[in-house]
Structure formats: C-alpha cells, structure tokens
Design a protein around this motif. Sequence first.
Motif, mmCIF file in Angstrom:
data_model
loop_
_atom_site.group_PDB
_atom_site.id
_atom_site.type_symbol
_atom_site.label_atom_id
_atom_site.label_comp_id
_atom_site.label_asym_id
_atom_site.label_seq_id
_atom_site.Cartn_x
_atom_site.Cartn_y
_atom_site.Cartn_z
ATOM 1 N N MET A 181 44.523 11.271 -1.613
ATOM 2 C CA MET A 181 45.198 10.656 -0.478
ATOM 3 C C MET A 181 46.095 11.657 0.244
ATOM 4 S SD MET A 181 46.153 7.121 -2.491
ATOM 5 C CE MET A 181 47.268 6.481 -1.241
ATOM 6 N N ALA A 182 46.840 12.438 -0.520
ATOM 7 C CA ALA A 182 47.765 13.395 0.081
ATOM 8 C C ALA A 182 47.019 14.483 0.843
ATOM 9 C CB ALA A 182 48.649 14.003 -1.002
ATOM 10 N N ARG A 183 45.898 14.937 0.309
ATOM 11 C CA ARG A 183 45.116 15.948 1.018
ATOM 12 C C ARG A 183 44.614 15.419 2.351
ATOM 13 N NH1 ARG A 183 43.200 17.483 -4.247
ATOM 14 N NH2 ARG A 183 41.474 16.015 -4.057
ATOM 15 N N ASP A 184 44.193 14.166 2.358
ATOM 16 C CA ASP A 184 43.694 13.591 3.596
ATOM 17 C C ASP A 184 44.807 13.522 4.646
ATOM 18 O OD1 ASP A 184 40.889 12.068 4.076
ATOM 19 O OD2 ASP A 184 42.431 11.277 5.422
ATOM 20 N N ALA A 185 46.011 13.132 4.215
ATOM 21 C CA ALA A 185 47.136 13.074 5.146
ATOM 22 C C ALA A 185 47.521 14.464 5.628
ATOM 23 C CB ALA A 185 48.326 12.387 4.483
ATOM 24 N N PHE A 186 47.551 15.434 4.732
ATOM 25 C CA PHE A 186 47.943 16.796 5.095
ATOM 26 C C PHE A 186 46.987 17.395 6.121
ATOM 27 C CE2 PHE A 186 47.658 21.413 4.413
ATOM 28 C CZ PHE A 186 48.972 21.764 4.694
ATOM 29 N N ASN A 187 45.703 17.087 5.991
ATOM 30 C CA ASN A 187 44.697 17.681 6.860
ATOM 31 C C ASN A 187 44.450 16.895 8.144
ATOM 32 O OD1 ASN A 187 44.027 19.928 5.188
ATOM 33 N ND2 ASN A 187 42.866 18.567 3.851
ATOM 34 N N ASP A 188 45.166 15.795 8.330
ATOM 35 C CA ASP A 188 44.969 14.949 9.515
ATOM 36 C C ASP A 188 45.917 15.403 10.625
ATOM 37 O OD1 ASP A 188 44.850 12.760 11.394
ATOM 38 O OD2 ASP A 188 43.977 11.556 9.780
ATOM 39 N N ASP A 189 45.361 15.759 11.772
ATOM 40 C CA ASP A 189 46.166 16.248 12.891
ATOM 41 C C ASP A 189 47.109 15.182 13.446
ATOM 42 O OD1 ASP A 189 44.968 18.719 12.721
ATOM 43 O OD2 ASP A 189 43.454 18.284 14.257
ATOM 44 N N ARG A 190 46.847 13.931 13.142
ATOM 45 C CA ARG A 190 47.718 12.862 13.646
ATOM 46 C C ARG A 190 49.011 12.747 12.849
ATOM 47 N NH1 ARG A 190 43.809 7.959 12.876
ATOM 48 N NH2 ARG A 190 43.439 9.183 10.971
#
Length: 227
Positions: A181-190
């Motif tokens: 989950m954290a990786r997805d948030a970190f890599n999301d430009d939004r």
Amino acid sequence: MSASRWSGALRIAAAASVAVLILAIGAVAGAAWQQSRHSDSDAPSTVDVGFAQDMSTHHDQAILMSRTVSGLPGVGAEIRVLADRMVLTQSTETATLRGWLQWWGEPLTSDTPMSWMGHTDHGSHGHAASQEHSGPATDQPPMPGLASVDELGRLSTLTGRAAEIYFLQLMIRHHRGGQEMARDAFNDDRASTATQQWALTMIGDQGNEIGQMTLMLKARNAEPLPT
C-alpha cells in the motif's frame, strides 16, 4: 466471509484505536500537513485521503494482534518487546494519519477500501472493495496482508511458542501488505509530499521489522506464511 462482515470488523477495530490521542494531535498533524503543501490552493487528493484512511485501518489490526500476543500465556520477553514497540509506533502513525483526516473534515474510515489506488489490478483488493455494496460476497480481505477474523481468533487461543510463531507469521504478511500500500501511495503523482514522505518511512520501517521477524521465525524453526 462477506464484504459487509469485513467492513464491520474493520470499523470495530478502528473505533477501538481512535480514543483521545487523535483529538490531542489532530490540529498539530493537520497543521504539519498544511505546511507541506506547494500552495495555499492545494487540497488533499483522493490518494491522500484514501491512504490515510486505509493505512490507519490497516495499522489498527497490527495494534490488535500485538496487544493480543502480549497478553497470551507463555509468550517470551523478546516477542512482547517487539509487540509493545509495534503498538507504540503504529499508534503514533495512526494518530497522525487520522489527525490529517480530522483536519480535512474527512471520515476516519472508507466504505470502499483501496479504491484510491492508481490501477485496478492490484491483487484484486480495490476491485473486491468496490463490490462491498453491490457485488457478491467475498472471502478475500479488503486490504493486502490483513488477517481474517478466523486467523485473529486462532491467535487468541494459542500459548507459548505456538503463539509466538503464528504472531510472527501473521505480522510478516501484514507488514508486506502495508508495504504494498505504501509503495503505491509513494509512486502516485497525485499524492502530496507529506503522504509520500510518510509512505517512504513506513516502507523502510516495516522492511526492517520484516527482517527482524524473519530471523525470529528461523530461530523457532518456522517459515513465513506463503504469499
């Protein structure tokens, strides 16, 4: 287990962990997030809100498992120290995330867990969650790494070495899900800078704990649960 049952279980865990701490630090956490914005017109994105809701809920279960194992008979000091440290660190992180939500005027939990994620095929978690009210029942947890209600119940019945091993197995899987989950948030430009910074910190901290818990499992002649 039906999606509605999962939702109820998660809400119970969330309510148990909120308490006075959230109220005490809400304004401080919100002000800190505001200072990280690029301009006064910036507002929390879907990723900021969803990550704060889902990660704090995800942490709720880690806190519950840690408190459970600390109270079981025959559990050694090494595991109790680890569990107590997890309660402290994840309670602090949860308080900060829910402080943001309080500052933004957003609900502390989401009716559609993982719907903020930037792609649809992510272990099917976002898809399963989106069917909570309209789709068929599912036995799959709504977030990666979560233990089922049956697994939590089993942990509470164990003692000694068996409890230690099962706690480590569940928590390693739980942390891996949190990292996902954290990786997805970190890599999301939004995502805002504050969200990305918190996500990166969680990736590192939980990675360190996964390494520590894996060594503890090996010392007990046990292996992590299959992924």
